[in-house]
Write a protein that holds these residues in place. Structure first.
Motif, PDB file in Angstrom:
ATOM      1  N   GLY A 374       0.602  -1.264   0.081  1.00  0.00           N
ATOM      2  CA  GLY A 374      -0.088   0.049   0.085  1.00  0.00           C
ATOM      3  C   GLY A 374       0.796   1.173  -0.055  1.00  0.00           C
ATOM      4  O   GLY A 374       1.956   1.287   0.053  1.00  0.00           O
ATOM      5  N   THR A 375       0.379   2.309   0.038  1.00  0.00           N
ATOM      6  CA  THR A 375       0.802   3.787   0.022  1.00  0.00           C
ATOM      7  C   THR A 375       0.353   4.388   1.489  1.00  0.00           C
ATOM      8  O   THR A 375      -0.684   4.291   1.526  1.00  0.00           O
ATOM      9  N   ALA A 376       1.456   5.127   1.998  1.00  0.00           N
ATOM     10  CA  ALA A 376       1.117   5.724   3.184  1.00  0.00           C
ATOM     11  C   ALA A 376       0.063   6.823   3.157  1.00  0.00           C
ATOM     12  O   ALA A 376       0.233   7.655   1.999  1.00  0.00           O
ATOM     13  N   GLY A 377      -0.928   6.911   4.112  1.00  0.00           N
ATOM     14  CA  GLY A 377      -1.825   7.844   3.940  1.00  0.00           C
ATOM     15  C   GLY A 377      -3.206   7.486   2.997  1.00  0.00           C
ATOM     16  O   GLY A 377      -4.085   8.219   2.787  1.00  0.00           O
ATOM     17  N   LYS A 378      -2.864   6.457   2.197  1.00  0.00           N
ATOM     18  CA  LYS A 378      -3.957   6.033   1.311  1.00  0.00           C
ATOM     19  C   LYS A 378      -4.610   4.659   1.693  1.00  0.00           C
ATOM     20  O   LYS A 378      -3.962   3.747   2.358  1.00  0.00           O
ATOM     21  N   ALA A 379      -5.742   4.272   1.398  1.00  0.00           N
ATOM     22  CA  ALA A 379      -6.700   3.386   1.666  1.00  0.00           C
ATOM     23  C   ALA A 379      -5.804   2.192   1.241  1.00  0.00           C
ATOM     24  O   ALA A 379      -5.280   2.176   0.179  1.00  0.00           O
ATOM     25  N   ALA A 456      -4.162 -13.048  16.039  1.00  0.00           N
ATOM     26  CA  ALA A 456      -3.915 -13.676  14.484  1.00  0.00           C
ATOM     27  C   ALA A 456      -2.983 -12.629  13.797  1.00  0.00           C
ATOM     28  O   ALA A 456      -3.184 -11.343  13.930  1.00  0.00           O
ATOM     29  N   ASP A 457      -1.904 -12.900  13.278  1.00  0.00           N
ATOM     30  CA  ASP A 457      -1.010 -11.904  12.611  1.00  0.00           C
ATOM     31  C   ASP A 457      -1.255 -12.047  11.343  1.00  0.00           C
ATOM     32  O   ASP A 457      -1.265 -13.224  10.672  1.00  0.00           O
ATOM     33  N   SER A 458      -0.931 -11.013  10.397  1.00  0.00           N
ATOM     34  CA  SER A 458      -1.048 -11.167   9.056  1.00  0.00           C
ATOM     35  C   SER A 458       0.505 -11.221   8.426  1.00  0.00           C
ATOM     36  O   SER A 458       1.264 -11.350   9.204  1.00  0.00           O
ATOM     37  N   VAL A 459       0.681 -11.221   7.191  1.00  0.00           N
ATOM     38  CA  VAL A 459       1.815 -11.454   6.424  1.00  0.00           C
ATOM     39  C   VAL A 459       2.553  -9.809   6.644  1.00  0.00           C
ATOM     40  O   VAL A 459       1.769  -8.960   7.104  1.00  0.00           O
ATOM     41  N   ILE A 460       3.727  -9.683   6.356  1.00  0.00           N
ATOM     42  CA  ILE A 460       4.340  -8.518   6.591  1.00  0.00           C
ATOM     43  C   ILE A 460       3.845  -7.521   5.279  1.00  0.00           C
ATOM     44  O   ILE A 460       3.856  -8.139   4.114  1.00  0.00           O
ATOM     45  N   ILE A 461       3.447  -6.369   5.489  1.00  0.00           N
ATOM     46  CA  ILE A 461       2.711  -5.191   4.296  1.00  0.00           C
ATOM     47  C   ILE A 461       3.647  -4.226   4.266  1.00  0.00           C
ATOM     48  O   ILE A 461       3.814  -3.423   5.292  1.00  0.00           O
ATOM     49  N   PRO A 462       4.107  -4.129   3.063  1.00  0.00           N
ATOM     50  CA  PRO A 462       5.062  -2.904   2.594  1.00  0.00           C
ATOM     51  C   PRO A 462       4.274  -1.602   2.721  1.00  0.00           C
ATOM     52  O   PRO A 462       3.224  -1.982   1.672  1.00  0.00           O
ATOM     53  N   ILE A 463       4.216  -0.830   3.105  1.00  0.00           N
ATOM     54  CA  ILE A 463       3.935   0.523   2.918  1.00  0.00           C
ATOM     55  C   ILE A 463       4.973   1.379   2.214  1.00  0.00           C
ATOM     56  O   ILE A 463       5.814   1.984   2.981  1.00  0.00           O
TER      57      ILE A 463
END
Length: 499
Positions: A374-379, A456-463
């Motif tokens: 995702g992108t910082a500040g964006k949905a 429960a943990d998600s995978v690592i999400i790069p922002i």
């Protein structure tokens, strides 16, 4: 309010267990074999002396520790408290702290929690105190003229008096129920300490004990739900149920009639009680602390015959706790339930034990959909989706309640904020989170919490950082589009503020 919303579409086993159930989480001790008073090997925020009352909601567990004069709050997945009531910090255990006031308590007994807030029986101060949701400072004191006084009503009772009360319960709208040792239970409307209803005596200025469908002996624990009020009448070895709007009981647990009151009437079994101390309910049935029999009983639906037992190998046994060196035996003082678990306070074991409910229900969660980035500040481009599962991995379609998301601590920049609707209502065991944003670039892990289920943990999400923008790029997407002049015009006319 000792009641959880729970849609059950599964059968309840009626047979007694061959062995006592084993706890799957312990609060106050490192394991279910340890029973050390104020265990020094535990962090200060996890230690317990004599836990008396327990209450649970979808955010976590509350424990009233009478010997340390405090109430601890444990988040849904934690055995170390994150909040303390009645003390300025986790290391203070002073009796009435720095004086009798809105921040102190002395020997707290029973507690309850609802959407309105937390209610605590401050026994030694002969009052019951109320904390609004989100606050650790009391705003109301039932039984006292104000938050800075205590006055047991030895010489007569009134609509605002209490004498060393025991139990308490609170509805979502703030209506409070108070178990007064003067053989009565008071009902107070939201926001006031002046009762407008009473159970037991005929009016608010009379003391009248007894044993029938109207009168009460010594009320201890209380529970309230949409159908009515449950009162643990310890002196009469029973629990009575008053339907909504009525002060005449229509159901009695532990006795064959409303006028009988012998301990273990008819012998120890699924229909007997001896000094019941507390009661809790959910949409499937009723849970009663049968203290003198060292057990907690479960009654399905409106039945007054128990079908499940905690603390004993079967419904016909009442062996003593014999050292309390196992989570299968205890000295119970209170019970609370959430959508998935039963919590039992083991007062003389300096611990609270968590057990599975007596019927199949969700045991875990998993991310069915998780954002790839995702992108910082964006949905987030994909809506995180969490699914609840039974022990065998099948979907827990009976759960329709809240699930929460948060950023995992220690992963990604500490200053990052998760915004948007971080709580979603599960539908048929599935919760979908739309419109979530993370405001800072980095790598993150989302965590799902739901009542007392394991997190429960998600995978690592790069922002990623937002693309470089220019003055006319009002939406910061790195290019000029039709949305840019629209955003600028809205800002010019005061409808929005440009970010």
């Amino acid at each position: 309010m000792k009641h959880v919303t729970w849609m059950l579409a599964l059968c309840i086993p009626l047979a007694a267990r061959a062995a006592a159930p084993t706890p799957n989480r312990v609060y106050g001790q490192p394991d279910d074999q340890t029973i050390l008073y104020v265990n020094p090997n535990m962090p200060p925020a996890a230690r317990m002396g004599a836990p008396r009352g327990v209450a649970a909601d979808d955010t976590g567990l509350y424990v009233a520790d009478r010997s340390l004069s405090r109430v601890l709050f444990f988040p849904a997945d934690a055995t170390v408290a994150s909040r303390v009531y009645g003390q300025p910090d986790f290391t203070s255990t002073n009796y009435n702290g720095y004086g009798l006031n809105a921040d102190s308590m002395a020997v707290p007994w029973y507690i309850d929690v609802s959407k309105a807030g937390l209610i605590v029986t401050d026994w030694r101060n002969s009052r019951i105190i109320f904390y609004p949701t989100g606050s650790t400072r009391a705003s109301l004191a039932y039984g006292s003229a104000n938050l800075y006084s205590c006055a047991p009503a030895w010489d007569g009772v009134s609509p605002s008096s209490l004498t060393y009360p025991a139990g308490c319960a609170i509805e979502d709208d703030g209506t409070a129920y108070l178990a007064d040792s003067q053989a009565r239970v008071l009902r107070c409307p939201p926001g006031t300490t002046l009762a407008n209803g009473v159970y037991g005596p005929p009016d608010l200025t009379t003391w009248l004990g007894g044993c029938d469908a109207q009168r009460i002996g010594v009320p201890f624990g209380l529970a309230v739900d949409s159908t009515g009020l449950y009162v643990a009448d310890a002196d009469n070895n029973r629990v009575v149920f008053f339907p909504k709007g009525s002060t005449t009981a229509t159901r009695v647990y532990g006795q064959p009639t409303f006028t009988s009151n012998a301990a273990n009437n008819g012998g120890v079994g699924p229909n007997s009680l001896a000094a019941p101390m507390e009661v809790a309910t959910d949409d499937t049935g009723v849970y009663i602390v049968d203290q003198a029999n060292y057990r907690v009983l479960y009654y399905p639906g409106a039945s007054t015959t128990a079908t499940y037992v905690y603390g004993q190998p079967d419904l016909l046994t009442n062996d003593g706790p014999s050292g309390l060196t196992s989570g299968q035996k205890f000295w119970p003082s209170a019970v609370a339930v959430d959508a998935f678990s039963v919590f039992i306070s083991d007062e003389y074991g300096a611990r609270v034990l968590r057990y599975d409910k007596p019927f199949p229900t969700a045991r875990s969660m998993e991310f069915a959909m998780q954002p790839s980035g995702g992108t910082a500040g964006k949905a987030l481009p994909q809506s995180p989706t969490v699914r609840l599962l039974h022990a065998d991995g099948s979907p827990a379609v009976e759960y329709n309640g809240p699930v929460h998301l948060r950023l995992k601590a220690g992963v990604g920049p500490e200053c990052a904020l998760l915004s948007g609707a971080a709580t979603a209502q599960a539908v048929n065991g599935v919760a979908v989170f739309g419109g979530l944003k993370i405001d800072t670039a980095g790598s993150y892990v989302l965590q799902a919490t739901c009542h007392s289920l394991p997190v429960a943990d998600s995978v690592i999400i790069p922002i990623a950082a937002p693309p470089a923008s220019f003055a006319a790029d009002a939406d910061h997407d790195g290019k000029l589009t039709i949305s840019d002049p629209v955003l600028m015009l809205r800002a010019l006319y005061g409808f929005d503020a440009l970010s």
